[in-house]
Design a protein around this motif. Structure first.
Motif, short mmCIF file in Angstrom:
data_model
loop_
_atom_site.label_atom_id
_atom_site.label_comp_id
_atom_site.label_asym_id
_atom_site.label_seq_id
_atom_site.Cartn_x
_atom_site.Cartn_y
_atom_site.Cartn_z
N LEU A 368 -1.57 -8.20 0.48
CA LEU A 368 -2.60 -8.88 -0.22
C LEU A 368 -4.00 -8.52 0.47
N ASP A 369 -3.91 -8.23 1.70
CA ASP A 369 -5.18 -7.83 2.43
C ASP A 369 -5.77 -6.45 1.63
N LEU A 370 -4.82 -5.79 1.27
CA LEU A 370 -5.20 -4.43 0.66
C LEU A 370 -5.85 -4.44 -0.58
N LEU A 371 -5.17 -5.32 -1.36
CA LEU A 371 -5.79 -5.90 -2.49
C LEU A 371 -7.06 -6.30 -2.80
N ASN A 372 -7.27 -7.23 -1.82
CA ASN A 372 -8.51 -7.96 -1.32
C ASN A 372 -9.55 -7.10 -1.14
N GLU A 373 -9.33 -5.91 -0.17
CA GLU A 373 -10.43 -5.14 0.19
C GLU A 373 -10.68 -3.90 -0.59
N PHE A 374 -9.27 -3.63 -1.52
CA PHE A 374 -9.80 -2.56 -2.44
C PHE A 374 -9.04 -2.64 -3.75
N PRO A 375 -9.92 -3.44 -4.42
CA PRO A 375 -9.05 -3.92 -5.84
C PRO A 375 -8.79 -2.98 -6.83
N HIS A 376 -7.92 -3.03 -7.44
CA HIS A 376 -7.68 -2.13 -8.57
C HIS A 376 -6.82 -2.76 -9.70
N ASP A 377 -7.02 -2.53 -10.70
CA ASP A 377 -6.37 -3.11 -12.07
C ASP A 377 -5.23 -2.44 -12.42
N TYR A 378 -4.02 -2.87 -11.91
CA TYR A 378 -2.54 -2.07 -12.21
C TYR A 378 -1.91 -2.83 -13.48
N SER A 379 -1.19 -2.26 -13.99
CA SER A 379 -0.11 -2.87 -15.07
C SER A 379 0.94 -3.33 -14.00
N ALA A 380 1.82 -4.36 -14.00
CA ALA A 380 2.88 -4.77 -13.49
C ALA A 380 3.67 -3.66 -12.70
N THR A 381 3.96 -2.70 -13.86
CA THR A 381 4.95 -1.58 -13.39
C THR A 381 4.34 -0.65 -12.56
N ASP A 382 3.10 -0.20 -12.75
CA ASP A 382 2.35 0.64 -11.94
C ASP A 382 2.23 -0.01 -10.60
N PHE A 383 2.00 -1.21 -10.46
CA PHE A 383 1.98 -1.74 -9.03
C PHE A 383 3.25 -1.77 -8.21
N ILE A 384 4.24 -2.18 -8.81
CA ILE A 384 5.36 -2.14 -8.01
C ILE A 384 5.69 -0.70 -7.63
N ARG A 385 5.23 0.46 -8.40
CA ARG A 385 5.47 1.69 -7.83
C ARG A 385 4.91 2.20 -6.88
N ILE A 386 3.72 1.61 -6.49
CA ILE A 386 2.77 2.06 -5.47
C ILE A 386 3.37 1.37 -3.92
N LEU A 387 4.32 0.47 -4.29
CA LEU A 387 4.84 -0.34 -2.92
C LEU A 387 6.15 0.37 -2.34
N ARG A 388 6.41 0.04 -1.23
CA ARG A 388 7.40 0.77 -0.40
C ARG A 388 8.58 -0.25 -0.59
N LYS A 389 9.99 0.15 -0.51
CA LYS A 389 11.25 -0.31 -0.76
C LYS A 389 11.16 -1.44 0.32
#
Length: 606
Positions: A368-389
């Motif tokens: 959440l800190d990352l999204l607040n400091e560097f906001p970007h408009d993702y699709s839901a699928t693209d968002f979960i793909r940048i995240l670590r397992k």
């Protein structure tokens, strides 16, 4: 050119010897060798010939490979053993060696070398591999033009110097003239799939390198199995990939009222699971992410928790993925890299490229800190793909496997903190403390620690240094030493802020002292006096006696904070060796390194 052989009993000219060594096939050479041996032992030529022809005509010579490992907790050792067994099963003669027992000079004798090595902390080699690492990177390392090799590196992307030791081994071997059989594979904490693929890749490469015999008699050293075809022990049904649902039997908060700490004693049932463990092992916990954090991220992104997304080929609700499949409570370099690329954040790219800045940035921050400091408009699928397992959390087991074979006890410090106005919490610690009730189940597996183990000789003295939740494995150690009826003396150093609120398992330790099961106990309650006192101060205070135990062969165990406590404790032991051993600082350092190399100084730090 083949030289002429002179011997009191025989003399062959070059042409004759050349014919034998270059024109005969491997099978013919093997037959001839057996025939001549039979003649030398005075068997009849006919009998010898009959024996010799029983050698299968298609059997080529056994090929030899060396697998070495440098391991802190046993993961690299496990991969090395796996590769050794895989190659031995195809007919190769395999030696699996700990780098603690392997010399750089031995590389001159090796044709095929496979390395599985972990990285400890911020880019350091495992304790047992320090000497080999230093020798390999030195100017005195030998040239290795005849060596063929491959490296598997184990690490953790949350550290800046990811897989650093494996990188250095791989690059240095190539610099010394060795030939890579395969590109280096760098594994994150969830390494099993990559390691399995690497093992299979090496097996296939060697099959192409040379036709290996189908029925070899290879061996694996250092106590591993699969010797002459013997099979290793069956693996447990429940593993990291297939965890067991352990029922919560008990939850007790250990700290007294008013403590600044929140420590929980948690008991789980593994009865009927087939899971077994030893004192020193860890329990892997698969947590759920905090509900509050999941809700905050959904609000920030505007996503609907009920919408379905494709996660690794499976259609799941986004809420389920965020809660149970991806990391949200911490940040790692790979996540920052993918987010910087997606949003074209040049500032974030520069930050990732600066090791010191990166380390400072990720400390205490979450997704959440990352999204607040560097906001970007993702699709839901693209968002979960940048995240670590989502990764399991490992906790040192606080019960003895012999004393409590059907239970596992944990000592868990609940992680809660604030950054700005935001309240934050650890994924697993608060999952166990807040969101898991007695009678409910949690997904668990046993994580073996190959090295953090009690001495096999029960008469060996042990010194245990465990402040805070680092006390956990030593509760297990003492329970199992009592269960085994070991006679070696036990000495515990424990520390925490206050005696009245933070003396974890106080009653148990006092009973053990009274019964003669715990022979010495020294405590450091840092905030109970004006000047702060920690475990390293107590070690120095008792330095003469500590040195006496070292001279008697004591094994030292340290568990707890790796950033401050562990270095201070190491320094204390070096000081004790120097002062009471009557040696120079350099000699004390050398003696301490010998303790580490001989696994008489062992750490389980985090």
């Amino acid at each position: 050119m083949v030289k002429q052989i002179q011997h009191p009993a025989l003399s062959f000219d070059n042409d004759f010897l050349k014919k034998l060594t270059t024109e005969l096939s491997g099978e013919q050479q093997m037959w001839l060798s057996g025939f001549l041996y039979g003649i030398s032992t005075k068997q009849g030529p006919a009998a010898v010939a009959a024996q010799a022809v029983t050698v299968p005509e298609t059997a080529p010579l056994v090929k030899q490979a060396t697998v070495v490992f440098g391991s802190q907790s046993g993961n690299s050792k496990g991969v090395a053993r796996q590769l050794g067994e895989r190659l031995e099963g195809t007919g190769w003669e395999v030696a699996v060696e700990d780098l603690a027992d392997f010399s750089v000079k031995d590389l001159k004798k090796v044709k095929y070398l496979f390395v599985a090595v972990s990285t400890y902390g911020e880019g350091e080699p495992p304790a047992g591999a320090e000497e080999f690492h230093a020798a390999l990177l030195s100017k005195r390392a030998p040239k290795l033009p005849d060596l063929k090799f491959a490296v598997l590196a184990l690490g953790d992307r949350s550290y800046v110097n990811f897989c650093q030791t494996g990188v250095e081994f791989d690059e240095r071997l190539a610099e010394l003239g060795a030939t890579r059989l395969a590109d280096r594979v760098d594994c994150d904490v969830d390494f099993h799939d990559d390691a399995d693929a690497w093992v299979e890749q090496i097996a296939q490469i060697l099959a192409k390198e040379n036709a290996a015999p189908q029925n070899g008699n290879g061996h694996i050293v250092n106590g591993f199995t699969t010797i002459n075809g013997a099979t290793s022990a069956a693996q447990p049904t429940y593993t990291r990939k297939n965890p067991y649902g352990a029922e919560v039997l008990e939850k007790i908060q250990l700290n007294g009222r008013g403590s600044v700490k929140e420590t929980w004693h948690i008991e789980l049932s593994i009865e009927g699971s087939g899971l077994t463990y030893e004192a020193g092992d860890a329990l892997g916990i698969w947590p759920d992410n905090p509900d509050r954090l999941v809700g905050q991220i959904l609000k920030k992104t505007g996503f609907d928790a009920s919408q379905n997304v494709d996660y690794e080929g499976e259609m799941l609700s986004l809420g389920t993925v965020l809660k149970t499949k991806v990391e949200l409570t911490n940040l790692t370099r790979d996540v920052l890299e993918r987010h910087a690329e997606a949003g074209r954040f040049e500032k974030l790219k520069s930050l990732v490229a600066d090791a010191n800045a990166l380390q400072e940035y990720v400390w205490g921050r979450d997704v959440l800190d990352l999204l607040n400091e560097f906001p970007h408009d993702y699709s839901a699928t693209d968002f979960i793909r940048i995240l670590r397992k989502l990764q399991p959390r490992l906790y040192s087991i606080a019960s003895g496997g012999q004393a409590y074979p059907d239970e596992v006890h944990l000592t868990v410090g609940a992680v809660r903190y604030k950054t700005g106005r935001r309240k934050k919490e650890g994924a697993a610690s608060t999952f166990l403390a807040d969101r898991l009730a007695v009678g409910e189940r949690v997904r668990v597996f046993i994580d073996k620690n190959e090295y953090f183990k009690l001495p096999q000789n029960g008469n060996t003295p042990i010194i245990m240094v465990g402040p805070g939740t680092g006390i956990a494995p030593f509760r297990a150690f003492l329970q199992d030493r009592v269960e085994r009826e070991d006679e070696g003396p036990n000495w515990l150093f424990f520390g925490n802020p206050h005696f009245t609120t933070d003396f974890l398992y106080q009653t148990e330790w006092q009973k053990a002292l009274k019964k003669g099961q715990l022979h010495r106990l020294n405590v450091a309650f840092s905030r109970d006096q004006e000047e702060k006192v920690y475990v390293q101060h107590k070690l120095l205070e008792k330095g003469e006696k500590v040195y006496e135990w070292l001279e008697q062969g004591a094994v030292i165990y340290v568990c707890g904070d790796k950033n401050r406590m562990a270095p201070d404790v190491r320094a204390a032991f070096k000081t004790i060796i120097e002062k009471y051993g009557g040696v120079s600082t350099a000699e004390a350092e050398a003696r301490f390194k010998e303790l580490v190399k001989n696994r008489r100084f062992l750490e389980d730090v985090y």
